[in-house]
Write an enzyme that holds these catalytic residues in place. Sequence first.
Site, short mmCIF file in Angstrom:
data_model
loop_
_atom_site.label_atom_id
_atom_site.label_comp_id
_atom_site.label_asym_id
_atom_site.label_seq_id
_atom_site.Cartn_x
_atom_site.Cartn_y
_atom_site.Cartn_z
N GLU A 230 14.24 -15.66 11.30
CA GLU A 230 14.47 -15.94 9.88
C GLU A 230 13.19 -16.43 9.22
O GLU A 230 12.83 -15.95 8.15
CB GLU A 230 15.60 -16.97 9.71
CG GLU A 230 15.93 -17.23 8.24
CD GLU A 230 17.18 -18.07 8.04
OE1 GLU A 230 17.95 -18.26 8.99
OE2 GLU A 230 17.39 -18.54 6.90
N ARG A 308 23.79 -28.45 6.76
CA ARG A 308 24.96 -27.75 7.30
C ARG A 308 25.62 -28.56 8.41
O ARG A 308 26.84 -28.59 8.52
CB ARG A 308 24.60 -26.34 7.79
CG ARG A 308 25.80 -25.54 8.25
CD ARG A 308 25.48 -24.07 8.42
NE ARG A 308 25.44 -23.34 7.17
CZ ARG A 308 26.51 -22.79 6.56
NH1 ARG A 308 27.71 -22.89 7.12
NH2 ARG A 308 26.39 -22.17 5.42
N ARG A 340 21.90 -19.28 15.01
CA ARG A 340 23.33 -19.05 14.84
C ARG A 340 24.16 -20.35 14.78
O ARG A 340 24.24 -21.07 15.76
CB ARG A 340 23.82 -18.19 16.00
CG ARG A 340 25.13 -17.48 15.75
CD ARG A 340 25.45 -16.61 16.95
NE ARG A 340 26.36 -15.54 16.65
CZ ARG A 340 26.58 -14.50 17.45
NH1 ARG A 340 25.94 -14.40 18.58
NH2 ARG A 340 27.43 -13.57 17.12
N GLU A 720 28.31 -16.25 12.54
CA GLU A 720 28.12 -17.54 13.20
C GLU A 720 29.38 -18.22 13.72
O GLU A 720 29.35 -18.82 14.79
CB GLU A 720 27.41 -18.50 12.23
CG GLU A 720 26.00 -18.10 11.91
CD GLU A 720 25.46 -18.82 10.68
OE1 GLU A 720 25.94 -18.52 9.56
OE2 GLU A 720 24.61 -19.69 10.84
#
Lengths: 771, 479
Positions: A230, A308, A340, A720
């Site tokens: 990423e 998150r 992930r 995910e």
Amino acid sequence: MTPKIPHESARKHVTGEAVYVDDMLVNNQLLIGKVVYSPHAHAKIKSFHLDVARNLPGVYAVIRYQDIPGENQMGPVVHDELCLAKDEVNCIGQAVFLIAAESEEICREAEKLIKIEYKPSEAILSIEQAIAKNNLMGPERKIETGDVDKALKKCKHKISGSLTTGAQEHWYLETQAAVCIPGEDNEMKVYSSTQHPSETQAIVAGVLGINRNDVVVEMRRMGGAFGGKETQANHVAAWSALLAKATGQPVKIRLFRDDDQIMTGKRHPYLINYKAGFDNKGKLIAVEFELNANGGMATDLSFAILERAMFHVDNAYYIPNLRVIGRVWKTNQPSNTAFRGFGGPQGMAAIETIVDRIARQLKMDAAEIRRRNFYGINDRNLTHYDQKVENNHLKMMFDRILHSSEYLKRRQDINEFNSKNEFKKKGMSLTPVKFGISFTTSFLNQAGALVNIYQDGTVLVNHGGTEMGQGLHTKIQQIAAAELGISFEKIKLTATDTSKVPNTSATAASSGTDLNGMAVKNAIDKLKSRMIPFIVDHFNEKGEIIKSQIRAIHFINDCIIDSENPARKIDFAKAVNMCYIKQVPLSATGFYRTPDIYFNREKGKGKPFHYYVFGMAVSEVLLDTLTGYHKILRTDILHDVGDSLNPAIDMGQVQGGYIQGVGWCTTEECKWDEKGNLLNHSPDTYKIPSIQDIPEDFRCSLLEDVPNPSTIRKSKAVGEPPFMLAFSAWLAVKDAISAVADHQIEPEFSIPATNEVILLSLEKLRSIKKQ
Amino acid sequence: MNSCIGFILDEKLIEIDFSKERKFTPTTTVLNYLRDLPNHKGVKEGCAEGDCGACTIVIAELDGRNGLQYRAVNSCLIFLPKLHGKWLITVENIKNPDGSLHPVQQAMVDYHGSQCGFCTPGFIMSMFALYKSNLPNTRAVIEDALTGNLCRCTGYQPIIEAAEFALQDRKPDHFSKIEKEIIAILKKIVLKSMQMATDRQKYFMPVSVTELLYIKNQNPDAIIINGASDIALRVTKKYELIPSIIDTMQIEELHVIRKSIDHLYCGSAITLNQLMEVSREWYPAIYEACSVFGSKQIREMATIGGNLGTASPIGDLPPVLAAYKTDVVVVSEKGARIIPVDEFICGYRKTSLKKGEIIKGIKIPKPMDGTIIKFYKVSKRKDLDISTVSAAFRLTPDKEKKINEIKIIFGGMAEMTKHAVKTEKFLKGKSRTRETIEQAMPILEEEFTPISDARSSAQFRSVIAKNLLLRFFDDLADT
């Protein structure tokens, strides 16, 4: 929609014809690039000599930070990550110099000729050391609801403790790779194994000091990514680009496996402290979490990942009083990065540990404790950040999987087995997943597409998402086929290309299909609305009394029809050709932004997620308590993907995600020596699951008849969430350990639960039991 | 001296003469050779150490019965000269000449066995070798054949389903059709003594033990290889230039398996796969040790001689061979001598081989009835992982069920594989009670001082060692 279509590249995969970056045939001017990296976790560069290496025949360039024409920077969000080290190195694996030569062998010989003198200084190599030195990466974050302190004081039952979760190496089969080909003027063509072509483009333009319109990044397919490409694919692309610029020749860098493992970041290790209060029935009343993440030497995506993690400390449970504090610590290790689940697994591991402990303390079945704490449908449905949990399937899924897995009967069987066996113990656990879908940085939830229809009726689709094996292109192809009413074979997906669709977000956060599928639909909607008036005119040409109406035109079965007068239809390819002659533009861009999501970071409140994905798993293991060896006997999974776009592809994500999670929870261990050297830098010592590690009996199913409102064809994201179903296996192992002391004593446990962790935990239980 | 190798690729005879060749050396790996060609990029490098299987190819060779034997191997660990006289098959060769897919390929498509696709060519090759074998399509066989292929995407379930389907009804494929032709070409490639020399490297391929001993005497520093699955890592991971190599691949005397009434003799070039097969009946603990040795691809190359010669402290075979009281047969130009395997290994990566001596084979006596021998391996991952600790036990009970004789040999607990001498002494003559075992456990824990490393801590090793003693006696209770 056609279900269970094989992956669009499946045929090329099995014949070896699928081309990855390293397989591209480039002309014979191609040079090989190599990164000379730091062997010290923290050191000053005192001196170095490059001339001998430069003079080696076959060497075309040896460059250092002063040779960077643009900005010496590759931090994706915060600009705190140098492209090449200046006078100091901050981790082992940090790039210092770059070599371009005719072959890998010459690169290696040149590297040996570079003499660098370092002066090592003290390094921070763990979260604990960073905390002791107060070496924060940035300000701490907090999300809070209710009155935690007051509620905790009142609780009858309290537990507290800490949990460590380990680093995880992505172990994509294809290591990081890029080929850069210099063009006219400042142009640079970049073939990069990247999840984020637009950012790769930005970073390459940045280090070269050129405009983004001079850089084209193309990505056909990756050999796996899992978050590891990423941001950190940018690095290899930037280094290759610098060497291509310096030599004026194409340059390829493909990291060797060990270099890849040493140089790139991993899943963030976390140290989580918690306090929880609950009632006699095991209902959670108040929980306080303190999340400490090892960010490594630079920010990378650490704060988004932390965020998150903080959003997922509730997992599937309603906790009326909850406080979560998050901190990222700076250490002398490669910058940890997306993987992930993106913090979700770390946050959820903590609450699952708490729930598991409550069950042991109250001597109740853990599945029942979970059920009692699930978010409600009409009440008890507000998260700690104030988002309402809508379309909640938790209880329904719980009932189904409890039944389909024969949980209660097997629990009895296990108890019986354990009472009869001294050294072999079985364990079982049911764990849920609730995972929020959307980038939590709301503006990233946007996507673009370009759809071209050609005169023969074939269609070329381009979008901002990248294919890393997850089947995104296959799903997009299916979406385009369904929206245009034409057969799958008429549609071709091209490589992702920054010159076709600009300013895209990373293919990440499980959102690839949600965002890009909608953008493709948007482009197709435009094309259809341009074509329809001409089709209506065509149908009405013959002067029929009942006129064809725009609203009645449908694209179906490779035709365009008037649904109110079904005799009126025209072959799609003919219609396209007719539109061309009528000068209708047959190329359109599409765009999508996720509606109604927002989050106020200062207040810690908002609606960061478009929706939630739910899943549930039951795993049973057999443990040899003398060796710590365990085998997953059976796993049942029920997973929610809305209306599946492709059940075969979704199932692949569910099974694959679960097994990857099992790896993180059990055998995948990163260890460092006292100098900061990663000890497990190859598959020799870093063990991802093999074919023999999967459940003997693996029963997966997708939840049916639960369409997801307001997403592309009522589907749900899938990448995910299944990863965290692996907690069922992790806690099944703990359950088996716990059986050694008849579930009376809380075992020590962490992630990964390697056989070493398991065995030492067992030894401790046995010695406590003896006392 | 002959310096030219011949092998078949893409159904054509390829010759590489190392005296003229500029691009490739005798220690160029088959993987690097293939990836240098424009049309064999399907062969992938995932790790360059035989741990991931992305580079898996199939080598077919004459089976001595007018047929071909297909073996899946890791091309990253195979030096080019080892292709001499063989048919090299890559993923590009598998589909049918009309462009349709081979049954193993079609099944992988139909069962959704590929996601990112990078590991897929390797899986296809392992499945293809299995397709060409006569092994059944049971889950155990499939898992064993695919352990050496790592996949990070699928979770393996669809791959198992694909293999089960593809292997249930094996019809002749397009390889069967050209076998005769291939055999004819292979037979023409003469196996003869070869010496491939570049200005920096010598690679010998003798055809007899006599010749091997002569070359070894002339080149005392030469490394003897057969499968080279371990030595190759020095090239692929450490980028060493090994100046002198003697490859025993062509020496028939070293490929001998002889079973007599009371023992089994295996030449040093016998592979671990062959040993596994031949030990199934008399030596179940050796079978067990082989079954968790590397992967099938590795076992196809790794040999008995290599495993003994490397004298690793972890020692995959030595503990279990010692439990069977195996002798190592060594020869030099002066003659042969026999060394018990636990004397053969005499230090950290040290053997008692004298100058000029080579390992010729091993002799494994058939244990007397009533002797119990078991092997245990503890590693982070059960399969395709190097042992953290391994142990072999030999127990001969007497009539009163007392411990008449006990041998306990550990790998991974010291600088070399070693007997637990004190524990053996303590247990000898005692009765087989739980109490005795529990008394022995701390003695065992005491007598080793293992190290901490990337695989585990010293503490873990100590606990495991004593627990394995209990595990052994607990397993006996079941039988």
